[in-house]
Structure formats: C-alpha cells, structure tokens
Design a protein around this motif. Structure first.
Motif, PDB file in Angstrom:
ATOM      1  N   ASP A 114       1.245  -5.500   4.690  1.00 52.64           N
ATOM      2  CA  ASP A 114       2.591  -5.702   4.161  1.00 52.64           C
ATOM      3  C   ASP A 114       3.530  -4.553   4.499  1.00 52.64           C
ATOM      4  OD1 ASP A 114       1.893  -8.131   3.060  1.00 52.64           O
ATOM      5  OD2 ASP A 114       1.364  -7.295   1.112  1.00 52.64           O
ATOM      6  N   VAL A 115       2.992  -3.345   4.555  1.00 57.37           N
ATOM      7  CA  VAL A 115       3.851  -2.203   4.849  1.00 57.37           C
ATOM      8  C   VAL A 115       4.406  -2.293   6.267  1.00 57.37           C
ATOM      9  CG1 VAL A 115       1.986  -0.686   5.669  1.00 57.37           C
ATOM     10  CG2 VAL A 115       4.058   0.308   4.660  1.00 57.37           C
ATOM     11  N   VAL A 116       3.634  -2.848   7.189  1.00 58.12           N
ATOM     12  CA  VAL A 116       4.119  -3.043   8.560  1.00 58.12           C
ATOM     13  C   VAL A 116       5.221  -4.097   8.576  1.00 58.12           C
ATOM     14  CG1 VAL A 116       3.496  -3.783  10.888  1.00 58.12           C
ATOM     15  CG2 VAL A 116       1.936  -2.339   9.576  1.00 58.12           C
ATOM     16  N   SER A 214       5.455   9.080  -0.683  1.00 57.69           N
ATOM     17  CA  SER A 214       5.147   8.526  -2.004  1.00 57.69           C
ATOM     18  C   SER A 214       4.214   7.325  -1.892  1.00 57.69           C
ATOM     19  CB  SER A 214       6.439   8.118  -2.728  1.00 57.69           C
ATOM     20  OG  SER A 214       7.048   6.994  -2.106  1.00 57.69           O
ATOM     21  N   TYR A 215       4.398   6.524  -0.841  1.00 61.21           N
ATOM     22  CA  TYR A 215       3.519   5.372  -0.632  1.00 61.21           C
ATOM     23  C   TYR A 215       2.127   5.835  -0.197  1.00 61.21           C
ATOM     24  CZ  TYR A 215       1.493   1.221   1.535  1.00 61.21           C
ATOM     25  OH  TYR A 215       0.650   0.199   1.887  1.00 61.21           O
ATOM     26  N   ALA A 216       2.090   6.819   0.713  1.00 60.19           N
ATOM     27  CA  ALA A 216       0.804   7.311   1.211  1.00 60.19           C
ATOM     28  C   ALA A 216      -0.005   7.978   0.103  1.00 60.19           C
ATOM     29  CB  ALA A 216       1.030   8.280   2.363  1.00 60.19           C
ATOM     30  N   LEU A 217       0.679   8.642  -0.835  1.00 64.02           N
ATOM     31  CA  LEU A 217      -0.005   9.301  -1.942  1.00 64.02           C
ATOM     32  C   LEU A 217      -0.311   8.338  -3.085  1.00 64.02           C
ATOM     33  CD1 LEU A 217       1.945  12.693  -2.151  1.00 64.02           C
ATOM     34  CD2 LEU A 217      -0.319  12.288  -1.179  1.00 64.02           C
ATOM     35  N   GLU A 218       0.073   7.061  -2.891  1.00 60.70           N
ATOM     36  CA  GLU A 218      -0.159   6.009  -3.882  1.00 60.70           C
ATOM     37  C   GLU A 218       0.549   6.293  -5.208  1.00 60.70           C
ATOM     38  OE1 GLU A 218      -4.390   5.536  -4.221  1.00 60.70           O
ATOM     39  OE2 GLU A 218      -4.503   4.341  -2.398  1.00 60.70           O
ATOM     40  N   ALA A 277       0.549   3.658  -8.928  1.00 60.18           N
ATOM     41  CA  ALA A 277       1.668   3.423  -8.011  1.00 60.18           C
ATOM     42  C   ALA A 277       2.784   2.680  -8.750  1.00 60.18           C
ATOM     43  CB  ALA A 277       1.195   2.611  -6.805  1.00 60.18           C
ATOM     44  N   ARG A 278       3.965   3.245  -8.735  1.00 60.98           N
ATOM     45  CA  ARG A 278       5.082   2.663  -9.474  1.00 60.98           C
ATOM     46  C   ARG A 278       5.820   1.644  -8.610  1.00 60.98           C
ATOM     47  NH1 ARG A 278       6.041   5.429 -14.186  1.00 60.98           N
ATOM     48  NH2 ARG A 278       4.831   7.344 -14.413  1.00 60.98           N
ATOM     49  N   GLY A 279       6.134   0.496  -9.219  1.00 53.93           N
ATOM     50  CA  GLY A 279       6.812  -0.561  -8.502  1.00 53.93           C
ATOM     51  C   GLY A 279       8.306  -0.549  -8.747  1.00 53.93           C
ATOM     52  N   THR A 280       8.976  -1.612  -8.281  1.00 55.04           N
ATOM     53  CA  THR A 280      10.426  -1.693  -8.383  1.00 55.04           C
ATOM     54  C   THR A 280      10.905  -1.654  -9.822  1.00 55.04           C
ATOM     55  OG1 THR A 280      10.621  -2.951  -6.331  1.00 55.04           O
ATOM     56  CG2 THR A 280      12.421  -3.158  -7.891  1.00 55.04           C
TER      57      THR A 280
END
Length: 441
Positions: A114-116, A214-218, A277-280
C-alpha cells in the motif's frame, strides 16, 4: 492491461477535456460535459459499459460511477466560471485525480504494498496537477514562471489530500475526493503564500522525509503519514518553520512516548492499536485545531480576516501544548499505579476513560512546558508571560480531555472527538488569556 487500468485510463482522458474551459470557454465545455453525461445515461450494457463500469454499476445497469465523476467535475467547472475559483485550480484538480488514479492502478498490478501505491499516486498526481495548472494558465495567456511556486504548492497539497482521502474512503468515492481537493486548493490559492520555488521544494523534502521516518519507525500508519506530511507542508508554507518545529515536536515526542513500555501497556490493555502507529483520526484529532489556527494566521496576515495574527499563533501553541500534555500524560502515566477517576478520585482500572495518575499529571505538565519553551525560543512575540500562558493552556486542555473522558466519552463522544474538543479548549484558553493580558497591560 487489466480492467481497472483501462477504466482509469478512459477516465483520465475524460479529465483532459477540462482544458476546454480555458481553451474554448464555458459554453463549449458545458456542451462537452452534457454529451458525456448523456452518453453515460444511454449506455447500459455492451463493451463500452464493461469498459467504464465499476463493479457496483452492474447491479443498477447504469454508469453511476462515471456520472457522479463527471458531475463533480462539472460542479468545480461551474465554480471556476461563475465564481472566484481560479480556472487553473479546477483543471489541476481534475488532472490530479484522473492521472494519479491511472498510475496507481498500474502500480497495483505490480505490487500489493500500500505504501508504494500511495507514493506513486502522490508523485504522479503532483506532476499532473502542476501540468494541468500550467496548461490552463498558458492557454489563458497568463505568464507561468511567476506562478511556479504556487503551482508546486497547490499540486503537492492536493495530491497529499487526495491520497489520504483515497486511503480512508473507497475507490468509488473519487467524486468526493475531487470536490474536497478542489475546495482546499481554492482556499490555499486565496491565501497566496509568498514563498519561492526553492522554499516550497525544501518544505516538501523536509515533510516527506520526516513522514517516511515516522512510517518506518511504525509511529504512524500510511494514512497517518500522509496526514502528517500534509499538515507539515501547510504549516511550513502558511506559518513558517518555527510553527513546524512546534508541531513536529509533538509528533516526534508523542510518537516516541507511545513506544514507552509498550509491552507493559499491552499487558494492561492500554496500548495503542497497530503497534502504536497513529492513523488519520488520531493525527487530526490532535492537530486539526492547530491546522485551523495556521490557516487563520495566513488569512489574517493576508488581511482576509480582521484578527491580530499573533492570536492565532497563541491558539496554535495552546492546541499543540494540549496535545503534547495529554499524550504524555496518557502514555507515561498509564503504566504507574492505579489510576483514579478525575471526577470522583475513585480507583479505576487502567485504560478507563477519565482515569489519571499523579505521574501522568506531572508528565503532562512537562509536555506543555516543552511546547512553551520551544515557542519562547522561536517566537519573539511569545515572551516569558506568553510561555507561562502556553503551559497553563496546555495543562487546562489536558484536564478538559480527562473530564470529557470521564463524562461523555463512549456515550456521546469518541476518543478523537474528545481530543479535538480538548485541543480546541487549549487553543481558546491560550488566545483568551493573551488577549486579556494585552487588555490589562
């Protein structure tokens, strides 16, 4: 080529027709839209229907996906021809949705990550939006070079918002995405930020890099990452890097605090979902008020809003201080002793809404202090009195969060609603205290 890719390609070609507005004028553009709509109503089966239909269209035997998509474009087109919405914003928005979708669908045939998908969409949508704006300006006889910074800013902002909405909505909701992006870009165009191309590029690089970290560190999900990057970009461009440092301090320290004794929090049942991991929803619940303050600051600085810009700065700092205070209080205080309900001081189970510990209260006070110190160091207008007010506003906002959690959360409000109201209270308290200080000094 798969069916979704072919359908997206046709939709992108239809999006190109938006250039008829600057090229031929609104009457010709309206006639083209009418032809497409009539065709969409007339085609109910056969190969053309199969090419353009979403899965849900087969049940009704109508190309409702195409019809609503075109109607959304028509609505924006009417705003561009009958109101103050720039035609370039209209064309850029339509290009962004159409061509971004094509490349995203192509990416889905190559990988399931999904990130791609989100990254590819953002890159191509930004380029498409920039190309659409430039083409519209060129066809209208407007010089393109002076508008490059705004073109880049609007294109990137629109792509990020579109990617975010597409992540949290359904693919068939592209009409909603198109209208949402169009209105945001219209607002941003009216604010007319005075930054050069290099400054915009640097702002994009900084926010995207930090978002990926932030995404890579979850510490953030994909949606949370997109939300954070968009908020960061708007904060830098409309407020400045000082505002961004205040905001990013919350995301960084708050994200790391989520990881504090995470295994112990899991055992107690108070850990954040998705590995922290924090979402929207979480990001917006804590930062939406701050974003409004940034927009208010930009509007007042551009004399579009008759309020002293400094008040919005303090409202921003108060909201971030509340978010920082509440986050540290919850994430650190939850692993100490038995919490007590803030309204009755009775012992409650860990994770109970409205439960507080003295360690959490101290951590919350420190969190508000961090925001105050950063603001004091970055903004000359804050001063020592302003820093004290920011600490007080953050602590009060944290307390409001606990009170709402003990009384309304779960029955009338969700967690994100509580966060929003708490940060709003922190912002209002901060602005009102500063205003009162100015009146009596």
């Amino acid at each position: 080529m798969t069916e979704p890719v072919r359908r997206a390609g046709v939709f992108a070609l239809l999006c190109t027709l938006s250039l008829a507005v600057p090229l031929f004028g609104p009457r010709v553009a309206a006639a083209l839209a009418a032809v497409v709509l009539l065709g969409a109503f007339a085609v109910t089966d056969g190969p053309i229907f199969d090419l353009l239909a979403y899965p849900g269209d087969y049940e009704d035997g109508r190309l409702y996906g195409l019809i609503t998509f075109v109607l959304a474009g028509v609505a924006l087109g009417l705003l561009a021809t009958e109101s103050s919405m720039p035609t370039a914003v209209f064309v850029g928005t339509v290009f962004l949705i159409g061509y971004g979708n094509v490349v995203e669908q192509l990416a889905r045939t190559r990988t399931e990550r999904d990130v791609v998908h989100a990254t590819v969409f953002c890159l191509v949508a930004t380029a498409a939006a920039a190309a659409g704006q430039a083409a519209s300006l060129g066809l209208s006889g407007v010089p393109i070079e002076p508008a490059v910074p705004q073109i880049l800013f609007l294109a990137a902002s629109g792509a990020l918002l579109a990617a975010l909405l597409r992540d949290v909505l359904l693919l068939y909701d592209d009409p909603v995405v198109m209208l949402s992006v169009g209105f945001l870009l219209w607002l941003l165009a009216e604010l007319d930020p005075a930054l050069g191309t290099l400054e915009i590029a640097v702002a994009l690089t900084v926010t995207v890099a930090l978002g990926y970290v932030s995404y890579a560190l979850e510490t953030a999900s994909i949606a949370g990452m997109l939300t954070g990057v968009l908020l960061g970009l708007l904060t830098i461009v409309l407020g400045g890097y000082g505002w961004f440092v205040v905001l990013i301090s919350f995301f960084a320290i708050g994200g790391l605090s989520t990881k504090f004794r995470y295994d112990q929090k899991e055992d107690l049942g108070v850990a954040e979902d998705n590995n922290g991991a924090r979402g929207t929803g979480n990001v917006l619940g804590n930062a939406a008020v701050g974003l409004v303050a940034v927009l208010g600051y930009a509007a007042s600085s551009a004399t579009l809003f008759p309020v002293e810009p400094a008040l919005f700065l303090f409202a921003f700092a108060g909201s971030v201080a509340t978010a920082m205070s509440d986050t540290l209080s919850s994430e650190i205080g939850s692993v100490f002793e038995t919490p007590r309900l803030i309204t009755t001081l009775e012992p409650v189970e860990p994770g109970t809404d409205g439960g507080v510990t003295w360690q959490g209260e101290v951590a919350g006070f420190v969190g508000a202090g961090i925001v105050a110190v950063i603001s004091y160091g970055l903004f000359p207008e804050v001063g020592l009195a302003g820093a004290v007010i920011i600490v007080a506003a953050g602590f009060i906002g944290m307390t409001v969060d606990s009170l709402l959690g003990a009384t309304l959360e779960g029955s009338l409000l969700g967690n994100q609603g509580v966060n929003f109201l708490a940060t709003l209270s922190g912002a209002l308290v901060c602005a009102l205290l500063v205003l009162s200080l100015a009146m009596f000094s």
